[in-house]
Design a protein around this motif. Sequence first.
Motif, PDB file in Angstrom:
ATOM      1  N   LEU A   1       9.355 -21.863  15.962  1.00  0.00           N
ATOM      2  CA  LEU A   1       8.563 -21.769  15.001  1.00  0.00           C
ATOM      3  C   LEU A   1       9.346 -22.225  13.712  1.00  0.00           C
TER       4      LEU A   1
ATOM      5  N   PHE B   1       4.426 -10.625  -2.673  1.00  0.00           N
ATOM      6  CA  PHE B   1       3.395 -11.746  -2.960  1.00  0.00           C
ATOM      7  C   PHE B   1       1.965 -11.393  -2.487  1.00  0.00           C
TER       8      PHE B   1
ATOM      9  N   HIS C   1       5.328 -20.268   3.967  1.00  0.00           N
ATOM     10  CA  HIS C   1       4.084 -19.115   3.629  1.00  0.00           C
ATOM     11  C   HIS C   1       2.737 -18.554   4.178  1.00  0.00           C
ATOM     12  N   GLY C   2       2.303 -19.262   4.985  1.00  0.00           N
ATOM     13  CA  GLY C   2       1.160 -19.183   5.878  1.00  0.00           C
ATOM     14  C   GLY C   2       2.444 -18.799   7.122  1.00  0.00           C
ATOM     15  N   LEU C   3       3.029 -19.265   7.870  1.00  0.00           N
ATOM     16  CA  LEU C   3       3.740 -18.900   8.957  1.00  0.00           C
ATOM     17  C   LEU C   3       4.445 -17.008   9.076  1.00  0.00           C
TER      18      LEU C   3
ATOM     19  N   ALA D   1       2.396 -24.075   4.725  1.00  0.00           N
ATOM     20  CA  ALA D   1       2.530 -24.391   5.375  1.00  0.00           C
ATOM     21  C   ALA D   1       4.264 -23.173   5.893  1.00  0.00           C
TER      22      ALA D   1
ATOM     23  N   GLU E   1       2.727 -15.423   6.983  1.00  0.00           N
ATOM     24  CA  GLU E   1       1.973 -14.290   7.431  1.00  0.00           C
ATOM     25  C   GLU E   1       1.510 -13.909   8.272  1.00  0.00           C
ATOM     26  N   LEU E   2       1.656 -14.814   9.120  1.00  0.00           N
ATOM     27  CA  LEU E   2       1.000 -14.713  10.652  1.00  0.00           C
ATOM     28  C   LEU E   2       2.098 -14.024  11.569  1.00  0.00           C
TER      29      LEU E   2
ATOM     30  N   ASN F   1       0.909  -1.411  -0.203  1.00  0.00           N
ATOM     31  CA  ASN F   1       0.228   0.235  -0.298  1.00  0.00           C
ATOM     32  C   ASN F   1       0.666   1.114  -0.027  1.00  0.00           C
TER      33      ASN F   1
ATOM     34  N   ASP G   1       1.989  -9.524   9.300  1.00  0.00           N
ATOM     35  CA  ASP G   1       0.197  -8.605  10.394  1.00  0.00           C
ATOM     36  C   ASP G   1      -0.643  -9.788  10.690  1.00  0.00           C
ATOM     37  N   GLY G   2       0.134 -10.981  11.060  1.00  0.00           N
ATOM     38  CA  GLY G   2      -1.143 -11.739  11.829  1.00  0.00           C
ATOM     39  C   GLY G   2      -0.936 -11.941  13.538  1.00  0.00           C
ATOM     40  N   PRO G   3      -1.658 -12.354  14.005  1.00  0.00           N
ATOM     41  CA  PRO G   3      -1.227 -12.992  15.707  1.00  0.00           C
ATOM     42  C   PRO G   3       0.108 -13.050  16.148  1.00  0.00           C
ATOM     43  N   LEU G   4       1.029 -12.864  15.235  1.00  0.00           N
ATOM     44  CA  LEU G   4       2.063 -14.076  16.083  1.00  0.00           C
ATOM     45  C   LEU G   4       3.187 -12.645  15.742  1.00  0.00           C
ATOM     46  N   ARG G   5       2.436 -11.286  15.548  1.00  0.00           N
ATOM     47  CA  ARG G   5       3.365 -10.763  14.842  1.00  0.00           C
ATOM     48  C   ARG G   5       4.717  -9.661  16.394  1.00  0.00           C
TER      49      ARG G   5
END
Lengths: 213, 213
Positions: free
Chosen positions: A201, A123, A179-181, A177, A183-184, A37, A187-191
Amino acid sequence: MTTGIGNSPGRTSYRHGDLRRALIGAGVTLAQEGGPNAVVLREATRRVGVSPNAAYRHFADRQALLDAVCSHCQALVARAIEADQATVPPTDSIESARLRFRAVGTGYLRFALEEPGQFQTAFSASSDMESATSAARAGDSGFTPFQLLTLALDDLVAVGLLPAERRPATEFLAWSAVHGLAELFIDGPLRALPDSVKQDLITRVVDMVEQGL
Amino acid sequence: MTTGIGNSPGRTSYRHGDLRRALIGAGVTLAQEGGPNAVVLREATRRVGVSPNAAYRHFADRQALLDAVCSHCQALVARAIEADQATVPPTDSIESARLRFRAVGTGYLRFALEEPGQFQTAFSASSDMESATSAARAGDSGFTPFQLLTLALDDLVAVGLLPAERRPATEFLAWSAVHGLAELFIDGPLRALPDSVKQDLITRVVDMVEQGL
DNA sequence: ATCGAATGTGTACGTTGTACACATAATGAG
DNA sequence: CTCATTATGTGTACAACGTACACATTCGAT
């Protein structure tokens, strides 16, 4: 003076010389600072020292610029993977294939943590399977991140670590797997997790993939 | 007339009655139509039939509205998971725990495919570990998607399908795999895959998680 | 030297987020 | 009931953005 190629902002010549590349460069920096953005057309032209509309001689619209920046960022991901792969010793060819496979995941995730903005941009939208193998997105070895993963899996089959009948579509499983980690983390909850936990992890996700394929 | 609560667009009364909720509703629709970037403050007020600045009586800024929309979308994800879990028969408690765990993944991914815009919005920025357990993001059961996953894993340990010593942090591993596939489906390179292949990948990713934990 | 193509500039418009002043409706105190 | 206070919606205004259109400058081929 300095009428040549690659004029910097504050140039005196009317022509820039390499505006397309310069705009992509500025866009990559903007992506680094604030993700997709933040890749703002007017700001990119401003940093390059050119009027806003000059960008339209090289890109159809903002999205086209963002696409080019996205490709460039994917090339950076490829390089990060290559860098991790370069550290595995070529002693045992079986263990080496295993470690090179793991390096795809660790390199990918290391880059995501080091350059979250560029990773997100790499991505963000507009990449389908064709463009996932486009040359503009390749690293030094000439392969895109996706291709590096595919090759690593092929090697796993070649050395007998992965049964051939399980091979199909495994790139998508592994990619999911990792890519998901990422993302988390970004800006996900694991930030907000401490870095040591994140590192742990990363290891465990790659373990899971290795075991679960 | 119609001075009561819940005035629709085209109202005659000065007060709206339930503007905050109405704006979130419009925002959720916008998210459905075009993801987080489509959640535009002015458009939301327009659809609700109110002046742009009216929104500022209920939200500090656009981001605050987006956060509320995001919470609402996470609640929709929770409901999708609950719906999938509701279909598992309670016959065998061991097999039941296993299927309820798998239903977290399949429900999550089904929602991602059915409502990509809302899914993207649900996990776009600004959610940390605290807000991942906030009540606004819960489904009918009162649990957020993350909490549903945690509970399913606890059950797996309770029935002996997952060794207790492997339990820590497994929610992040499972979440990574499933969330990553969702992202690759939505705006990643797997976007254009035929639906049957997508369904197959969903099964295989959940297999991988089950086997790899 | 000249003409056309490529490339950069200037002006302009619609849209967005949001600040500030104002208007109106609900509410509670006297 | 009256009236002041508070909550809520409106109007105007501004800066920034993407981008269309007309114009200017320079490069390259003839």
